[in-house]
Design an enzyme around this catalytic site. Structure first.
Site, mmCIF file in Angstrom:
data_model
loop_
_atom_site.group_PDB
_atom_site.id
_atom_site.type_symbol
_atom_site.label_atom_id
_atom_site.label_comp_id
_atom_site.label_asym_id
_atom_site.label_seq_id
_atom_site.Cartn_x
_atom_site.Cartn_y
_atom_site.Cartn_z
ATOM 1 N N TYR A 134 15.430 51.965 12.608
ATOM 2 C CA TYR A 134 14.039 51.641 12.310
ATOM 3 C C TYR A 134 13.105 52.731 12.843
ATOM 4 C CZ TYR A 134 16.103 46.988 11.613
ATOM 5 O OH TYR A 134 16.887 45.931 11.211
ATOM 6 N N SER A 146 11.914 40.691 1.774
ATOM 7 C CA SER A 146 11.250 42.000 1.826
ATOM 8 C C SER A 146 9.740 41.905 1.620
ATOM 9 C CB SER A 146 11.837 42.977 0.804
ATOM 10 O OG SER A 146 13.178 43.256 1.102
ATOM 11 N N GLY A 147 9.183 40.703 1.754
ATOM 12 C CA GLY A 147 7.736 40.532 1.707
ATOM 13 C C GLY A 147 7.189 39.903 0.452
ATOM 14 N N ASP A 204 14.643 41.529 17.722
ATOM 15 C CA ASP A 204 15.741 42.287 17.123
ATOM 16 C C ASP A 204 15.270 43.670 16.706
ATOM 17 O OD1 ASP A 204 18.499 42.411 15.791
ATOM 18 O OD2 ASP A 204 17.141 42.912 14.138
ATOM 19 N N LYS A 222 21.357 47.442 17.299
ATOM 20 C CA LYS A 222 22.478 47.696 16.399
ATOM 21 C C LYS A 222 23.146 49.033 16.692
ATOM 22 C CE LYS A 222 19.952 44.971 13.017
ATOM 23 N NZ LYS A 222 18.658 44.936 13.733
#
Length: 337
Positions: A51, A239-240, A46, A77
């Site tokens: 990005y 988010s990590g 994806d 997207k």
């Protein structure tokens, strides 16, 4: 055919980190990460123009160019259009959150959900991804977290522009599926209430995780099942912060979030369970979820994700998770816990 039937497996790869999210990733490391995903059996990738202003798509396209196109599924997207005009990299932002892709390409990005912009965005993505077709296209971030009180006007633009365009492209066989890629549940609720052509599914990032799942569980998952529009879970590690990082919701995690993470990790450690395995398998236990797509920018992280999918988690862990009120009472858990 459901969205799950269109995907080559339950583990995909989210490429936001390849756009130099948070840090300047060496090209060789980025390409090696995609190769590692492939070597571990991942065939769903994806991406998005946002990005790194096309950087993630460029890197993904380069890495996949040596693979047979029929052997993988790629989604990207629309809604953010990359321009030839350059901007000051210090001004690079991600919606209202700012700074995530300051190390990405310098191309200016504009928000545009019109029909014309949708087609131009797809054309640009095809070039950057070095492919002749896209499998799935998501309408990106048409939600309040990016547009504040104006989000409904952006949604209306997407409804009359991107939605209709993508529905037509699917009817024509140009793409296999379409939907929304968002971080909030409200746009999904609104979309499913429309009488117009329905999406095939949704990419919901950060809203169905061990840390944060109440709103999605109550407001989105049942509706998605009812409409046959399954969910791809993005950001399963929040988010990590669930995977050793300090970020939640793309910024420094609050003390309350860090305290909950500590409780989750302590419980997992007592039962000999890796937190990554718990996070991925929790998301996949919901029948509305078609796949999970954790992101990575280092090859070794891919191996961890693959191991997490295969890890055997004892039922006692899930019972303890429920007993300690670390998950909602009505959240589906593996083994019917």
């Amino acid at each position: 055919m459901s969205l799950k039937d269109k995907l080559p497996g339950q583990l995909g790869f989210g490429t936001a980190p390849l756009g130099n999210m948070f840090r300047n990733i060496p090209e060789a490391e980025a390409l090696a990460t995609v190769d590692a995903a492939w070597d571990h059996g991942v065939r769903f990738f994806d991406a998005a123009p946002l990005y790194g202003a096309g950087l993630a798509e460029i890197r993904l396209g380069e890495a996949l160019s040596k693979r047979k196109r029929d052997d993988y599924v790629v989604s990207t997207k629309v809604g953010r259009l990359i321009l030839d005009e350059l901007e000051d990299p210090s001004q690079r932002s991600m919606g209202e959150k700012g700074g995530l892709f300051e190390h990405g390409n310098r191309n200016k990005i504009v928000n545009d959900y019109s029909a014309d912009a949708t087609l131009r965005s797809i054309e640009g993505s095809l070039k950057r991804l070095k492919t002749d077709r896209l499998d799935i296209v998501w309408v990106h971030d048409v939600a309040q977290d990016f547009f504040g009180d104006e989000w409904l006007s952006y949604f209306e633009s997407a409804r009359t522009g991107a939605f209709r365009t993508l529905a037509r492209l699917k009817e024509e066989g140009v793409i296999k599926a379409w939907g929304l890629g968002v971080n909030r549940v409200e746009p999904i609720e609104l979309t499913l209430a429309l009488d117009e052509p329905k999406p095939d599914g949704f990419l919901l990032a950060g809203r169905y995780t061990l840390l944060d799942h109440a709103s999605a569980l109550q407001r989105v998952m049942p509706l998605s099942l009812e409409h046959g529009a399954e969910i791809v879970v993005g950001g399963p590690y929040s988010s990590g912060v669930l995977a050793g990082g300090q970020n939640f919701e793309y910024q420094q995690a609050s003390p309350d979030i860090l305290a909950k993470v500590a409780r989750l990790k302590a419980l997992a450690q007592r039962h000999g369970v890796s937190i990554k395995a718990a996070a991925l398998q929790f998301a996949l236990a919901n029948p509305a979820v078609a796949a999970v797509i954790p992101g990575a920018s280092r090859p070794e992280r891919i191996a961890e994700d693959a191991a997490a999918m295969a890890e055997k988690i004892p039922a006692e862990f899930w019972h303890a998770l429920r007993a300690e009120k670390l998950v909602a009472d009505n959240a589906p858990l593996p083994y019917g816990a």
